[in-house]
Design a protein around this motif. Sequence first.
Motif, short mmCIF file in Angstrom:
data_model
loop_
_atom_site.label_atom_id
_atom_site.label_comp_id
_atom_site.label_asym_id
_atom_site.label_seq_id
_atom_site.Cartn_x
_atom_site.Cartn_y
_atom_site.Cartn_z
N LEU A 21 0.83 -1.20 0.00
CA LEU A 21 0.00 0.00 0.00
C LEU A 21 0.87 1.26 0.00
CD1 LEU A 21 -3.06 0.57 0.11
CD2 LEU A 21 -2.85 0.80 2.58
N ASP A 22 1.92 1.24 0.81
CA ASP A 22 2.80 2.41 0.90
C ASP A 22 3.36 2.79 -0.46
OD1 ASP A 22 2.37 2.59 3.54
OD2 ASP A 22 4.45 2.34 4.18
N TYR A 25 0.66 4.25 -2.67
CA TYR A 25 0.34 5.61 -2.26
C TYR A 25 1.46 6.58 -2.68
CZ TYR A 25 -3.86 4.42 0.44
OH TYR A 25 -5.12 4.02 0.82
N GLU A 26 2.69 6.13 -2.50
CA GLU A 26 3.82 6.98 -2.89
C GLU A 26 3.76 7.32 -4.38
OE1 GLU A 26 7.46 5.11 -1.64
OE2 GLU A 26 7.09 5.70 0.44
N ILE A 29 0.95 9.79 -5.01
CA ILE A 29 1.36 11.12 -4.56
C ILE A 29 2.34 11.74 -5.57
CG2 ILE A 29 2.69 12.33 -2.77
CD1 ILE A 29 1.32 10.27 -0.79
N LYS A 33 1.91 15.17 -7.57
CA LYS A 33 2.87 16.29 -7.57
C LYS A 33 3.24 16.69 -9.00
CE LYS A 33 4.95 15.39 -3.05
NZ LYS A 33 6.04 14.69 -2.36
N ASP A 74 -6.94 20.45 -4.22
CA ASP A 74 -6.14 20.94 -3.09
C ASP A 74 -5.51 19.78 -2.31
OD1 ASP A 74 -8.66 20.18 -2.28
OD2 ASP A 74 -9.08 21.98 -1.11
N SER A 75 -5.94 18.56 -2.60
CA SER A 75 -5.32 17.39 -1.98
C SER A 75 -4.39 16.71 -2.98
CB SER A 75 -6.42 16.40 -1.53
OG SER A 75 -5.95 15.08 -1.54
N VAL A 76 -3.14 16.51 -2.60
CA VAL A 76 -2.18 15.89 -3.52
C VAL A 76 -2.61 14.47 -3.87
CG1 VAL A 76 0.22 15.17 -3.81
CG2 VAL A 76 -0.29 17.19 -2.50
N PHE A 77 -3.14 13.76 -2.89
CA PHE A 77 -3.55 12.39 -3.14
C PHE A 77 -4.67 12.34 -4.18
CE2 PHE A 77 -5.33 8.25 -2.33
CZ PHE A 77 -4.20 7.48 -2.12
N VAL A 78 -5.64 13.22 -4.01
CA VAL A 78 -6.75 13.29 -4.98
C VAL A 78 -6.19 13.67 -6.36
CG1 VAL A 78 -8.87 14.53 -5.58
CG2 VAL A 78 -8.51 13.75 -3.24
N HIS B 343 -2.63 19.08 2.76
CA HIS B 343 -4.09 19.10 2.93
C HIS B 343 -4.49 18.10 4.03
CE1 HIS B 343 -8.36 18.64 1.91
NE2 HIS B 343 -8.24 19.79 1.28
N ASP B 346 -5.06 14.51 3.08
CA ASP B 346 -3.87 13.72 2.79
C ASP B 346 -3.22 13.21 4.07
OD1 ASP B 346 -4.23 14.11 0.07
OD2 ASP B 346 -3.00 15.91 0.00
N ILE B 349 -5.28 10.19 5.06
CA ILE B 349 -5.07 9.03 4.17
C ILE B 349 -3.76 8.32 4.54
CG2 ILE B 349 -4.51 8.40 1.78
CD1 ILE B 349 -6.60 10.53 0.90
N LYS B 400 5.88 10.12 8.85
CA LYS B 400 5.67 9.49 7.54
C LYS B 400 4.91 10.44 6.61
CE LYS B 400 3.58 5.30 5.58
NZ LYS B 400 2.88 4.05 5.89
N MET B 404 6.38 11.64 3.07
CA MET B 404 5.72 11.32 1.80
C MET B 404 5.16 12.56 1.10
SD MET B 404 3.72 7.76 2.62
CE MET B 404 3.23 7.30 0.96
N LEU B 405 4.81 13.57 1.84
CA LEU B 405 4.06 14.66 1.22
C LEU B 405 4.80 15.99 1.10
CD1 LEU B 405 0.65 13.84 2.84
CD2 LEU B 405 1.13 13.77 0.41
#
Lengths: 134, 406
Positions: A21-22, A25-26, A29, A33, A74-78, B343, B346, B349, B400, B404-405
């Motif tokens: 998962l990590d 997710y990386e 992300i 970016k 505004d969310s990097v993950f999104v 955010h 994030d 998550i 973390k 990561m962010l």
Amino acid sequence: MQTTEELKAELIENFSFLEDLDQKYEYVIELGKKLPMLDAQFKKDEFKIKGCQSTVWLIPEVAETTISFRADSDSVFVKGLISLLIYVSNNQPKDDVAKLNTDFIHQIGLGNYLSPTRSNGLVAMVKQMKLYAQ
Amino acid sequence: MSFDVHKIRKDFPILSQKINGKDLVYFDNAATTQKPQSVIDSLSSYYQTINANIHRGIHTLAEKATAEYELTREAIKNFLNAESAEQIIFTKGITDSINLVARSYGGVYLKTGDEVIISTMEHHSNIVPWQLICEEKGAILRVIPINESGEIIFEDYEKLLSEKTKIVAIVHASNALGTINPIKEIIKKAHRFGAVVLVDGAQAASHLEIDVQDLDADFYCLSSHKLYGPTGVGALYGKKSILEKMPPYQGGGEMISEVTFEKTTYNELPYKFEAGTPNIADTIALRKAIEYIQQIGKQAIATYEAQLLDYATKKLSEFEQVQLVGTAKEKVSVCSFVMHNIHPQDIGIILDTEGIAIRTGHHCTQPLMNRLGLVGTARASFAFYNTFEEIDKLTFGLKKVIKMLS
């Protein structure tokens, strides 16, 4: 040019190399970016898709038979998830995008972010992409 | 009883779960609390042994179920130190309780030009019902401002009060910031102008000793699920003289005395406000939650949770990138924060990948977030079953997040 289905297969393969998962997710992300930020002038209400927690801006670029999108959040993950959706949709026939199937997001193990209970604006974004393509 | 967190944790089966391969760290207690085994057992035992509709049947099961149901009312009466059990009205939760008061009391006693006072830190459930009734009645909603620490500005509250003030509706402890409001003083001032005061006790009831008589509260609301009890049950305490003069909120079975097609006379308190078959099983199980809390003791809970809050505040302050949101002098165990250029969603998550459950977003307090100039916060909220080690895991998780962010 690759079709939507071919691009999806490519993404599924890319993700299959990621072990946990990590790492997934990386990667998401990282994609987030990399996705270019939208200029402030585009961050207006007509392009805004409001989620409960994060906001998505989606701008369509409609050609005669194809469609492309630019988007931001505004969310990097999104943003990372957005970039996956855009990757399989850009310069694709409108008909294909209008019936875009998002199962590939589930196949790469991020499906819970597209479930209706997730309040991040992504479900609404997919719906809007399809509407623009109609 | 001496406070033993490891023994307590064994009573909450959900806490031994793994999430994403990691031990669950449950820090979303301000949203809902986990349930002890006694509450879970009570639910299943109810359906296995005494399920029946209450207050109507004369058979044994109906009598047993009714007796158990009414025991919870008695337990809440004692929990809040209310004068009598008939002043405890069962509702679906705090939202339902506030809507009941806004509709029933506000519907009769608010007139054009009257004022209702709330605060900047209210949950949407203590804003929207008042907006609706104010709009309908031509009344005006006034808002008490807050300072930078997230405390109401008391002098400004006093300035808002006038003969026009009919209702003050205020949260006892803020869900987003943790701030404990000076409820007793707020009530005292409001009463000088003849206004009634409703207190939203969602966050306070699980952390603080509540004495509605000492507070002199006109209405006090609590929610079972934030009190280690089941979801879908809440209670509204009201002063008897006020409840008696309020019209019914909903019509149906149970709330009536006699019905003819020409006219219906209503049942007495508290049944006047309890139309229809209620949530019997969950209400009965709520008593087990209250007993569980009382067995540990509110004082022991408050002391331990204050230690957790202090420790978390200290640990989070060590991060350059973290800014705490809500630094009131008096707080319940809620730690809200934002991180530079990250955010809140994030943060949530990434922490979830470590098995850490926090809440992110506006916490149903959008006007408060607007006032603070934030889109939302990340919020860790602690209960008596949390540990210092878990807070260490949170700091590890935040490292973390930064890695990561950033």
